[in-house]
Design a protein around this motif. Structure first.
Motif, short mmCIF file in Angstrom:
data_model
loop_
_atom_site.label_atom_id
_atom_site.label_comp_id
_atom_site.label_asym_id
_atom_site.label_seq_id
_atom_site.Cartn_x
_atom_site.Cartn_y
_atom_site.Cartn_z
N LYS A 199 -23.32 9.32 -7.95
CA LYS A 199 -22.50 9.66 -6.79
C LYS A 199 -21.05 9.32 -7.07
N LYS A 200 -20.18 10.03 -6.37
CA LYS A 200 -18.77 9.69 -6.43
C LYS A 200 -18.33 9.25 -5.03
N ALA A 201 -17.21 8.54 -4.99
CA ALA A 201 -16.67 8.14 -3.68
C ALA A 201 -15.16 8.34 -3.67
N ILE A 202 -14.65 8.63 -2.50
CA ILE A 202 -13.21 8.71 -2.28
C ILE A 202 -12.89 7.83 -1.07
N LEU A 203 -11.92 6.94 -1.24
CA LEU A 203 -11.50 6.06 -0.16
C LEU A 203 -10.14 6.54 0.35
N LEU A 204 -10.03 6.71 1.65
CA LEU A 204 -8.74 7.04 2.28
C LEU A 204 -8.39 5.84 3.15
N VAL A 205 -7.39 5.09 2.75
CA VAL A 205 -7.11 3.81 3.42
C VAL A 205 -5.71 3.83 4.05
N ALA A 206 -5.65 3.72 5.37
CA ALA A 206 -4.37 3.71 6.07
C ALA A 206 -3.99 2.27 6.42
N SER A 207 -2.72 1.95 6.21
CA SER A 207 -2.26 0.59 6.54
C SER A 207 -0.83 0.62 7.07
N GLY A 208 -0.51 -0.40 7.85
CA GLY A 208 0.84 -0.52 8.39
C GLY A 208 1.84 -0.88 7.31
N GLY A 209 1.41 -1.71 6.38
CA GLY A 209 2.29 -2.15 5.29
C GLY A 209 1.96 -1.47 3.98
N VAL A 210 2.55 -2.03 2.90
CA VAL A 210 2.36 -1.48 1.55
C VAL A 210 1.59 -2.51 0.73
N PHE A 211 0.53 -2.06 0.08
CA PHE A 211 -0.35 -2.99 -0.65
C PHE A 211 -0.58 -2.60 -2.10
N THR A 212 -0.12 -1.41 -2.49
CA THR A 212 -0.35 -1.00 -3.88
C THR A 212 0.66 -1.64 -4.82
N GLU A 213 1.72 -2.19 -4.26
CA GLU A 213 2.72 -2.91 -5.06
C GLU A 213 3.42 -3.91 -4.14
N GLY A 214 4.17 -4.82 -4.75
CA GLY A 214 4.98 -5.74 -3.94
C GLY A 214 4.23 -6.98 -3.50
N PRO A 215 4.90 -7.79 -2.65
CA PRO A 215 4.40 -9.13 -2.31
C PRO A 215 3.10 -9.14 -1.51
N TRP A 216 2.76 -8.03 -0.83
CA TRP A 216 1.57 -8.02 0.01
C TRP A 216 0.31 -7.60 -0.74
N ARG A 217 0.48 -7.26 -2.00
CA ARG A 217 -0.67 -6.76 -2.77
C ARG A 217 -1.89 -7.70 -2.73
N PRO A 218 -1.69 -9.02 -2.88
CA PRO A 218 -2.88 -9.91 -2.85
C PRO A 218 -3.56 -9.96 -1.49
N TRP A 219 -2.92 -9.40 -0.46
CA TRP A 219 -3.50 -9.43 0.88
C TRP A 219 -4.45 -8.26 1.12
N ASP A 220 -4.59 -7.39 0.15
CA ASP A 220 -5.44 -6.22 0.34
C ASP A 220 -6.90 -6.58 0.10
N PHE A 221 -7.65 -6.71 1.20
CA PHE A 221 -9.09 -6.97 1.09
C PHE A 221 -9.89 -5.72 1.48
N VAL A 222 -9.23 -4.57 1.43
CA VAL A 222 -9.93 -3.32 1.75
C VAL A 222 -10.39 -2.64 0.46
N GLU A 223 -9.43 -2.19 -0.34
CA GLU A 223 -9.84 -1.42 -1.54
C GLU A 223 -10.64 -2.27 -2.54
N PRO A 224 -10.21 -3.51 -2.84
CA PRO A 224 -11.02 -4.28 -3.80
C PRO A 224 -12.44 -4.52 -3.28
N TYR A 225 -12.57 -4.81 -1.99
CA TYR A 225 -13.90 -5.05 -1.42
C TYR A 225 -14.75 -3.78 -1.47
N LEU A 226 -14.17 -2.65 -1.03
CA LEU A 226 -14.96 -1.42 -1.01
C LEU A 226 -15.39 -1.02 -2.42
N ARG A 227 -14.49 -1.17 -3.39
CA ARG A 227 -14.87 -0.85 -4.78
C ARG A 227 -15.99 -1.77 -5.25
N GLN A 228 -15.90 -3.03 -4.90
CA GLN A 228 -16.90 -4.01 -5.35
C GLN A 228 -18.27 -3.72 -4.72
#
Ligand SMILES: Cc1cc2nc3c(=O)[nH]c(=O)nc-3n(C[C@H](O)[C@H](O)[C@H](O)COP(=O)(O)O)c2cc1C
Length: 202
Positions: free
Chosen positions: A133-162
């Protein structure tokens, strides 16, 4: 592609960024795979229960007699798990809430991550049973988490991938709809994500 399962989580209807991008993806998938069945599961409309004692026993017992006697309590989990196992592609369109996933999505996960159905323990490790199977995640957020200081606060994409990897789904692509609460990014966030959806390898 026989079946696509699209899960939407946001309760914000037409205001929802993740739903809007999911619409773009649904249109593209329908174009590409006209004969595939597109199953839409709306977790904001359907309130899935949290696991209680009886459901937990019903979905985890390895004793066939107990499983038979608790069949009714396992029915909803059975239905959702079969739906996932019958799908070739899983799409999860979700907001970030309090840096993680909304409880409604966690409730779905708790009902489909099932010993003997979507994973099993083997040779001292774990074997994912939701294969091919394949999966696609569409994740909406108020802030920016793919780069910058808030990146370690992202418990959505790492959790879903895991958790998807745990049940055997390792081919996962993500489109982020970032900066919905940032005036300098908000207006562009959905168009940018729609463009990323058009460029996904499907
Ligand atoms: C209850 C709640 C919690 C939120 N928590 C976060 C958060 O932790 N981090 C963040 O960047 N945005 C947060 N947001 C903003 C949403 O992620 C943002 O509005 C996003 O667009 C929601 O997705 P939707 O438009 O599909 O509903 C939160 C919003 C709500 C309503």
């Amino acid at each position: 592609m026989k079946q696509i399962l699209m899960i939407r989580v946001s309760p914000r209807g037409k205001d929802s960024a993740s739903r809007s991008v999911a619409d773009t993806l649904a249109a593209r998938l329908t174009d590409l795979y006209p004969s595939a069945k597109l199953v839409q599961r709306d977790l904001a409309a359907e309130h899935l229960p949290h696991l209680d004692d009886i459901t937990l026993r019903a979905i985890s017992t390895q004793d066939p007699a107990e499983a038979e006697s608790l069949k009714e309590a396992a029915r909803q989990s059975d239905r959702l798990t079969e739906e996932l196992l019958e799908s070739d592609l899983l799409v999860i369109a979700t907001p970030m809430w309090n840096f993680g996933i909304p409880a409604a999505l966690k409730a779905w996960i708790d009902l489909v991550v099932r010993p003997g159905k979507t994973f099993r323990y083997a040779d001292g490790g774990v074997l994912g049973l939701a294969k091919d199977k394949k999966a696609i995640l569409l994740v909406a957020s108020g802030g920016v988490f793919t780069e910058g200081p808030w990146r370690p606060w992202d418990f959505v994409e790492p959790y879903l991938r895991q958790i998807l990897g745990f049940i055997g789904i390792v081919d996962v692509q993500t489109v982020r709809v970032e900066g919905m609460n940032l005036p300098q990014l908000a207006a562009d966030a959905v168009p940018k994500a729609n463009k990323a959806v058009e460029e996904l390898a499907l």
